[in-house]
Design an enzyme around this catalytic site. Sequence first.
Site, mmCIF file in Angstrom:
data_model
loop_
_atom_site.group_PDB
_atom_site.id
_atom_site.type_symbol
_atom_site.label_atom_id
_atom_site.label_comp_id
_atom_site.label_asym_id
_atom_site.label_seq_id
_atom_site.Cartn_x
_atom_site.Cartn_y
_atom_site.Cartn_z
ATOM 1 N N LYS A 18 0.810 -1.215 0.000
ATOM 2 C CA LYS A 18 0.000 0.000 0.000
ATOM 3 C C LYS A 18 0.846 1.268 0.000
ATOM 4 O O LYS A 18 0.465 2.264 -0.623
ATOM 5 C CB LYS A 18 -0.957 0.006 1.185
ATOM 6 C CG LYS A 18 -0.293 0.087 2.541
ATOM 7 C CD LYS A 18 -1.332 0.140 3.649
ATOM 8 C CE LYS A 18 -0.670 0.164 5.015
ATOM 9 N NZ LYS A 18 0.197 1.324 5.212
ATOM 10 N N THR A 19 1.999 1.231 0.690
ATOM 11 C CA THR A 19 2.859 2.420 0.687
ATOM 12 C C THR A 19 3.364 2.706 -0.717
ATOM 13 O O THR A 19 3.434 3.863 -1.156
ATOM 14 C CB THR A 19 4.046 2.228 1.659
ATOM 15 O OG1 THR A 19 3.544 1.970 2.969
ATOM 16 C CG2 THR A 19 4.918 3.467 1.697
ATOM 17 N N ASP A 202 -3.333 7.531 4.330
ATOM 18 C CA ASP A 202 -2.818 6.190 4.596
ATOM 19 C C ASP A 202 -3.452 5.675 5.892
ATOM 20 O O ASP A 202 -3.862 6.453 6.750
ATOM 21 C CB ASP A 202 -1.294 6.255 4.731
ATOM 22 C CG ASP A 202 -0.652 4.880 4.780
ATOM 23 O OD1 ASP A 202 -1.323 3.895 4.425
ATOM 24 O OD2 ASP A 202 0.522 4.796 5.180
ATOM 25 N N GLU A 203 -3.527 4.355 6.039
ATOM 26 C CA GLU A 203 -4.074 3.732 7.250
ATOM 27 C C GLU A 203 -5.450 4.307 7.583
ATOM 28 O O GLU A 203 -5.760 4.645 8.732
ATOM 29 C CB GLU A 203 -3.122 3.919 8.440
ATOM 30 C CG GLU A 203 -1.708 3.413 8.213
ATOM 31 C CD GLU A 203 -1.604 1.889 8.201
ATOM 32 O OE1 GLU A 203 -2.648 1.220 8.302
ATOM 33 O OE2 GLU A 203 -0.478 1.380 8.084
ATOM 34 N N GLN A 233 -7.337 -4.597 9.615
ATOM 35 C CA GLN A 233 -6.243 -4.189 10.496
ATOM 36 C C GLN A 233 -6.615 -2.972 11.342
ATOM 37 O O GLN A 233 -5.743 -2.242 11.805
ATOM 38 C CB GLN A 233 -4.980 -3.886 9.679
ATOM 39 C CG GLN A 233 -4.402 -5.097 8.975
ATOM 40 C CD GLN A 233 -3.043 -4.807 8.356
ATOM 41 O OE1 GLN A 233 -2.043 -4.638 9.042
ATOM 42 N NE2 GLN A 233 -2.998 -4.758 7.033
ATOM 43 N N ARG A 588 2.561 -10.390 10.217
ATOM 44 C CA ARG A 588 3.896 -9.775 10.319
ATOM 45 C C ARG A 588 4.970 -10.752 9.838
ATOM 46 O O ARG A 588 6.105 -10.344 9.580
ATOM 47 C CB ARG A 588 4.230 -9.401 11.769
ATOM 48 C CG ARG A 588 3.324 -8.378 12.454
ATOM 49 C CD ARG A 588 3.109 -7.148 11.638
ATOM 50 N NE ARG A 588 1.914 -7.286 10.823
ATOM 51 C CZ ARG A 588 1.655 -6.561 9.745
ATOM 52 N NH1 ARG A 588 2.519 -5.683 9.315
ATOM 53 N NH2 ARG A 588 0.531 -6.741 9.056
#
Length: 724
Positions: A18-19, A202-203, A233, A588
């Site tokens: 996504k970044t 973002d997020e 998330q 993770r």
Amino acid sequence: MQYFGGPALILAGAGSGKTRVLTARIAHLVQQHGIPPQQIFAVTFTNRSAAEMRRRVGELLGRDPTGLWIGTFHSLSARILRREAELLGFSSRFSIYDDADQLSLIKRLLERGGYAPKAFPPRLIRAIISNAKNHLQLLVAADAQDPVERVAAEIFTVYNKALASQNAMDFDDLLLHPLTLFREHPERLAVYQQRFRAVLVDEFQDTNRAQYLLVRNLSAVHRDLCVVGDDDQSIYGWRGADLRNMLDFERDFPDTTVYRLEENYRSTQMVLDAANGVIAENTNRLGKTLFTSRSGGEPINVVATADERDEAEWIAREFRERCATDHYLFSDMAVLYRTNSQSRAFEEAFRRSAIPHRVVGSVSFFSRREVRDLVAYLRLIANADDDEAFLRAIQVPRRGLGIASIRDLQAAALQWHRSLLDTAGIADRITGLRPPTKSGFTAFAKLISNLSADIERASPATILERVIEALDYESYVGADSLEGVDRMENVRELIASAAEWSEEADLDEPGNPLERFLTSAALTTSDESTAGDAEGVQLMTVHTAKGLEWPIVAVTGLEDGLFPLARSMETPAGIEEERRLMYVAITRARDRVYLSWARARRRGGQLMPGIRSRFIDAVPLEIVEERRSSGVFGADWSRKPAKRQAIHPALGVIDVSPEMESQDVPRYIKGERVRHRTFGSGTILGLSGAGRDLKVVISFDEEEHATKQLLVANASLERDWDSA
């Protein structure tokens, strides 16, 4: 995939890049559509993420994206407020109060109101106030449900007035005040709406209501709002994050284009199958299924251990074995846990095994005593109305000004409607103060006045060096002692930090250099701090691990009541957020996942029984490899038998009855300590019935209540760890 203009919702699964999507879009807007960087507003949640995004954008553009508004919600909001503060009754030199400052102010207000801190805990009052601000609510005493809420409502009003009088804002205000600005001064909103051609978030799943309204306001004209996030998330509900912002985005923007990024570039399919299995049990989600081109992978290792020490030692041995046989480095591994207190057992086990490690999320650099001392001086130099900074600075070093003298000064300041620093400058007018005390206050005020000279041009590092010299701070901390040497190292690091900030500072920012440095320091989060060996195993909470990745991850403490937390199991929303947290923990890992739980764990000094977490049972059976430590005495701990077992400190291995498996009522075990709101603490003697008809027989400690049989569904029992 390319798009230009209009609202877009990008559902980006864990490890889906996504970044990269966000940074590529910013570069595309600049290079292909000619939008200047200064007309782009890009926001995320941590300073680390913002710095990484800026770096990547610079690489894609081949130059620094000068003028790009990129940062955290708090930092970009502070940037707006520095420009517009006077319209809200503040000066541009306003201070930003962190948790400690807020707590100090609330304590003083409670004391002034005659409220006992034991009956009305300042931390709880602060939490209630913060929660109200996060949800854009006013606290009204008449609406309070209990005495604590009533007092919180009373403090809420005087707290906000105190902040305004001290030219200060707390973290929540940084998000609320821009909304007030835009509502009361629509002409200023129009300026920012025209300026920002594109808004990116973002997020997005972690935004609260105020943050969502901010970006919705800014994007209302050009309507180029691109939000990226993962509803699976969303793990910060306790901090005010509102998942509805994401779930309802298409309702607010009917012409939204939705993109799903479901390919994971990080993990094996085994890891993803485990994560998908866990999150599939949530109902309040938009829905997606992660997949990867990395076929195969190691099965998910589920490890049953005797207690927390056995758990830590087993993982230490396993990690050492992986380094020896699979050629991993210790820095390729992480231990994740639900609560910070769980780190102790792992730190001790790794020390005994000579395994390098570091604890992430330790005390923030800017929270250390000597750093807070000197930053208090800088804050007072920048903002003479900052009473919290005054109260800390006036006592460093000691000047013979005791608590009674400072209270006299506070009383005079309150009576004269002046700041403490202003009042100190005219302390000779305060009746009842001894001459040496008056001289001490006036000398301090003169010191701050002298240090404030040339504030508009001097660098923060220069001002800091002047403060250290004027205070003879090195002598104050006792630099000839071991502790003093450590503290002066932190002081030198603070100077270096200020100098480094000056080298990287954006000259287009409003305010003088000191004000801007203090803003940067105030917004530095403790989540980014570490302690220990950078080349070792990393230990941290799952919340802290979000956004990070390692080849090998151990998710520990997987017992119902710990992960998921007991209080979260009380509501459907709570258990769903805990399940999302588990999803974050599993994803993770790149190569291998360990899920460990203990049959007993020490709580309040006593060994208490543990029940294997429901999250383990959500992992597909065909990808699980059950393992056990030597501390479990060779018993078969697989989940294939109908019976589940636990270790009780007095009774040993016991069967967990089927009624304890009910999702509708809490689970209890014979011999467990519980608390009833009327009858007090007691011990469970027996259980009968099942599901909603489950009954417990409890022997209560108080003789007047003796032994009672209660229906669990109606009894409102709590586990009583403290008296166990």
